[in-house]
Design a protein around this motif. Structure first.
Motif, PDB file in Angstrom:
ATOM      1  N   GLY A 178       3.080  -3.558  -3.282  1.00  0.00           N
ATOM      2  CA  GLY A 178       3.918  -4.603  -2.720  1.00  0.00           C
ATOM      3  C   GLY A 178       5.398  -4.363  -2.947  1.00  0.00           C
ATOM      4  N   ASP A 179       5.709  -3.497  -3.863  1.00  0.00           N
ATOM      5  CA  ASP A 179       7.101  -3.233  -4.197  1.00  0.00           C
ATOM      6  C   ASP A 179       7.604  -2.060  -3.353  1.00  0.00           C
ATOM      7  N   PRO A 180       8.572  -2.306  -2.457  1.00  0.00           N
ATOM      8  CA  PRO A 180       9.030  -1.232  -1.560  1.00  0.00           C
ATOM      9  C   PRO A 180       9.553   0.000  -2.300  1.00  0.00           C
ATOM     10  N   ASP A 181       9.956  -0.163  -3.543  1.00  0.00           N
ATOM     11  CA  ASP A 181      10.445   1.001  -4.290  1.00  0.00           C
ATOM     12  C   ASP A 181       9.309   1.802  -4.907  1.00  0.00           C
ATOM     13  N   VAL A 183       5.852   1.635  -3.578  1.00  0.00           N
ATOM     14  CA  VAL A 183       4.681   1.832  -2.727  1.00  0.00           C
ATOM     15  C   VAL A 183       4.462   3.303  -2.371  1.00  0.00           C
ATOM     16  N   ASN A 184       5.530   4.031  -2.077  1.00  0.00           N
ATOM     17  CA  ASN A 184       5.332   5.419  -1.662  1.00  0.00           C
ATOM     18  C   ASN A 184       4.905   6.320  -2.816  1.00  0.00           C
ATOM     19  N   THR A 263      -1.765   0.191   3.769  1.00  0.00           N
ATOM     20  CA  THR A 263      -0.658  -0.762   3.941  1.00  0.00           C
ATOM     21  C   THR A 263      -0.321  -1.003   5.404  1.00  0.00           C
ATOM     22  N   SER A 266       3.432  -1.057   6.194  1.00  0.00           N
ATOM     23  CA  SER A 266       4.380  -2.103   5.806  1.00  0.00           C
ATOM     24  C   SER A 266       5.089  -1.742   4.504  1.00  0.00           C
ATOM     25  N   ASN A 267       6.054  -2.568   4.114  1.00  0.00           N
ATOM     26  CA  ASN A 267       6.770  -2.365   2.851  1.00  0.00           C
ATOM     27  C   ASN A 267       7.376  -0.989   2.719  1.00  0.00           C
ATOM     28  N   ASN A 268       7.978  -0.500   3.812  1.00  0.00           N
ATOM     29  CA  ASN A 268       8.687   0.755   3.608  1.00  0.00           C
ATOM     30  C   ASN A 268       7.784   1.985   3.554  1.00  0.00           C
ATOM     31  N   SER A 269       6.498   1.836   3.865  1.00  0.00           N
ATOM     32  CA  SER A 269       5.603   2.984   3.681  1.00  0.00           C
ATOM     33  C   SER A 269       5.255   3.649   5.009  1.00  0.00           C
ATOM     34  N   GLU A 270       5.988   3.332   6.076  1.00  0.00           N
ATOM     35  CA  GLU A 270       5.668   3.916   7.374  1.00  0.00           C
ATOM     36  C   GLU A 270       5.992   5.403   7.384  1.00  0.00           C
TER      37      GLU A 270
END
Lengths: 319, 287
Positions: A178-181, A183-184, A263, A266-270
């Motif tokens: 859930g944390d965009p920093d 997730v990857n 995900t 979402s959340n920057n993981s595209e």
């Protein structure tokens, strides 16, 4: 399963020294067993070439064509728009964001190579229960991608398995997905978990094809294990390390399954492929998606070409 | 890097420490592999109240033989149909891959003809194009062939784009002596008979490799069935499992059971064929 890159395929055409196939490279090509009519090989090639054209060359050509149009995938008209799609791609900040995501997977791929090399080396020399460890390391590679996605969705849940285990070590809970920093990093970790086994088995096979007398000689000369690793194993399996490195780079550019399942991007993981698939099949921008795919293909080809230049394919002569 | 032999230096303290670190690292790796899987397996055996209660995901389930979730996952998830679809696709794609790959390899290895180099180059260059990059356009080709939304779409794609198997066959074909072809030819056999009666039976080890490598890839693939067979009736193992995400979003005990059901066949095949699987993947990727 990724296809072998050109470098690999080309090397494989050279028969290993001493194999009976060696003689076929002579000018008379005595291995050719063909009799008479010239159309016989074509009869056998008809179906394979038709498939090759239909599912590789035609799509590549069509993709290039679509990339210069504004086609939506349905309408009868395909207006030629020149380089507009490429301009739009390059001026979209999103494009660079998906490349930043690739860097996480690239770092993961590096970790994967190092781990695989370490375990392959360790398990090449008398280890108790060696086959059991080998089995455990390799098995994740055989697991269904969707199943892996679910396993790790559960593993990363707030208050889930990972938080519980880390909690025992005194590390607080995190929002792994859930944390965009974060997730990857989490997703790249899943990719390491999944693919280390394959790289490991490739390295193991290569290490085992190094003749044992080289180690014996080195040991007589008083070489330590580290020196043997450095001067016998690494040079001995260099082509496989090179191959794994290209697979790693092209793999990090074309990540799709795990982030899509876990995900949905979402959340920057595209990733690049998720973006392209969405452009084409959700937003009906086939023209723009094709341009993106052409860019991806060009990048993968560039990486393969760079690898050929940077890591010359010296053939490993096995003594 | 602690690469230590259990050899003659066993007794020195340094060697003992190194061996200790080696086994420690291996054990850690096993834990890292097993832990996420164990959590899912344990959850698949819980009741729904047990699963929702916030407690340690690694705690033992109350009843080790609670198979209710598996029954729900199997029936509601239409797993029987998914297994049937997957098996159907698997059989025909493997058949197609073996036939196409071996025919191409036979033609290229055993005949001399003009443009032979060009044909080889076509296969080589195709190996460079990752199929994930071309799906946008491949989609249109599949649509044009009129097989969209049928099981033939993935079958054609799996059989038609497998360059790896062509190489495995080519590599193996080179070790089959041409004298055998010639003997058959003297006995009056034509090229088709030689291919079918001499070459194909001798290719058995290569066929086994291709079947293993390709079989694993097809069983596990998500991308192609997801894109080309969106209808729920045509779910494969992957897409049927993926559909659990909606209705069972919060029911981890059912999702876990479905996940275990999908992983179990892989585990059984792996344990049964371990030796061949390793060598299959080594030759699949390297040769």
């Amino acid at each position: 399963m990724s296809a072998p890159p050109l470098a690999q395929a080309r090397r494989s055409r050279a028969p290993s020294p001493g194999s009976p196939a060696r003689s076929r490279r002579g000018p008379d090509d005595i291995r050719v067993a063909a009799g008479g009519r010239g159309w016989t090989p074509w009869a056998f090639l008809l179906v394979p070439l038709a498939f090759l054209a239909a599912f590789t060359y035609l799509p590549v050509a069509a993709m290039l064509f679509y990339s210069f149009t504004d086609w939506d995938g349905f309408s009868r008209t395909q207006d030629f728009v020149g380089a507009d799609n490429y301009v739009e791609l390059l001026t979209r900040p999103q494009l660079f964001r998906v490349f930043a995501v690739s860097l996480f997977y690239l770092a993961g791929a590096f970790v994967q190579l190092v781990l695989a090399l370490y375990f392959a080396t360790v398990l090449s020399f008398g280890t108790r229960l060696g086959n059991v460890f080998k089995g455990f390391l390799f098995f994740p590679y055989l697991i269904n991608g969707v199943a892996i996605g679910f396993v790790f969705l559960y593993f990363f849940q707030p208050g889930g398995t990972l938080d519980t285990v880390l909690g025992a070590l005194g590390v607080g809970p995190r929002l792994w997905l859930g944390d965009p920093d974060l997730v990857n990093t989490s997703l790249a970790g899943v990719s390491v978990w999944r693919f280390t086994g394959l790289t490991f088995v490739l390295f193991l096979g290569a290490i085992q094809s190094i003749p044992p007398h080289l180690y014996e000689a080195a040991e007589l000369d008083g070489a330590s294990r580290w020196q043997q690793f450095r001067h016998i194993i690494v040079p001995g399996i260099k082509p496989i390390i090179g191959l794994s490195a290209i697979l790693a780079v092209s793999g990090s550019l074309s990540v799709f399954e795990i982030p899509f399942i876990m995900t949905g991007g979402s959340n920057n993981s595209e990733t690049f492929v998720i973006q392209t698939i969405k452009l084409a099949f959700t937003f009906d921008k086939v023209g723009l998606a094709s341009a993106a795919a052409v860019v991806l293909l060009a990048l993968v080809l560039l990486v393969t070409w760079l690898q050929r230049i940077l890591v010359p394919q010296e053939r490993v002569e096995q003594s | 890097m602690t690469t230590t032999s259990a050899g003659r230096r066993r007794s020195s303290p340094r060697a003992i420490l190194a061996a200790l670190l080696k086994y420690l690292s291996l054990t850690l790796a096993v834990v890292a592999v097993v832990l996420p899987l164990a959590a899912v397996l344990l959850t698949s055996l819980r009741t729904s109240e047990e699963a929702t209660a916030t407690r340690n995901p690694l705690a033992a389930p109350d009843d080790w033989f609670n198979l209710d979730n598996f029954a729900i996952a199997f029936t509601d998830g239409q797993m029987a149909r998914a297994l049937w679809n997957t098996a159907f696709i698997l059989v025909f794609s493997l058949l197609g891959t073996v036939m196409i790959g071996s025919m191409a390899a036979y033609a290229v290895d055993r005949f001399r003809f003009r443009m032979k180099k060009a044909v080889l180059a076509l296969f080589l260059i195709a190996a460079l194009v990752p199929s994930v990059t071309t799906q946008v356009a491949t989609y249109q080709v599949v649509d044009g062939l009129g097989v969209m939304g049928t099981r033939w779409a993935p079958i054609l794609l799996y059989a038609g784009t497998d360059i790896v198997s062509v190489y495995i066959f080519l590599q193996f074909m080179r070790s089959i002596p041409v004298a055998l072809d010639e003997a058959a030819r003297i006995d009056g056999a034509n090229a088709l008979t030689i291919y079918w009666r001499v070459i194909l039976p001798l290719l058995r080890p290569a066929i086994a490799t291709v079947v293993i490598v390709k079989g694993v890839a097809v069983y596990n693939d998500f991308y192609i069935p997801f894109l080309y067979m969106p209808s729920a009736d045509l779910g494969t193992i992957s897409t049927a499992l993926f559909r659990f995400k909606g209705p069972y979003g919060a029911h981890w005990e059912v999702i876990s059971a479905g996940t275990v059901l999908v992983i179990a066949p892989s585990l059984i095949v792996f344990l049964a064929l371990q030796r061949f699987i390793y060598s299959g993947f080594t030759s699949g990727a390297v040769k």
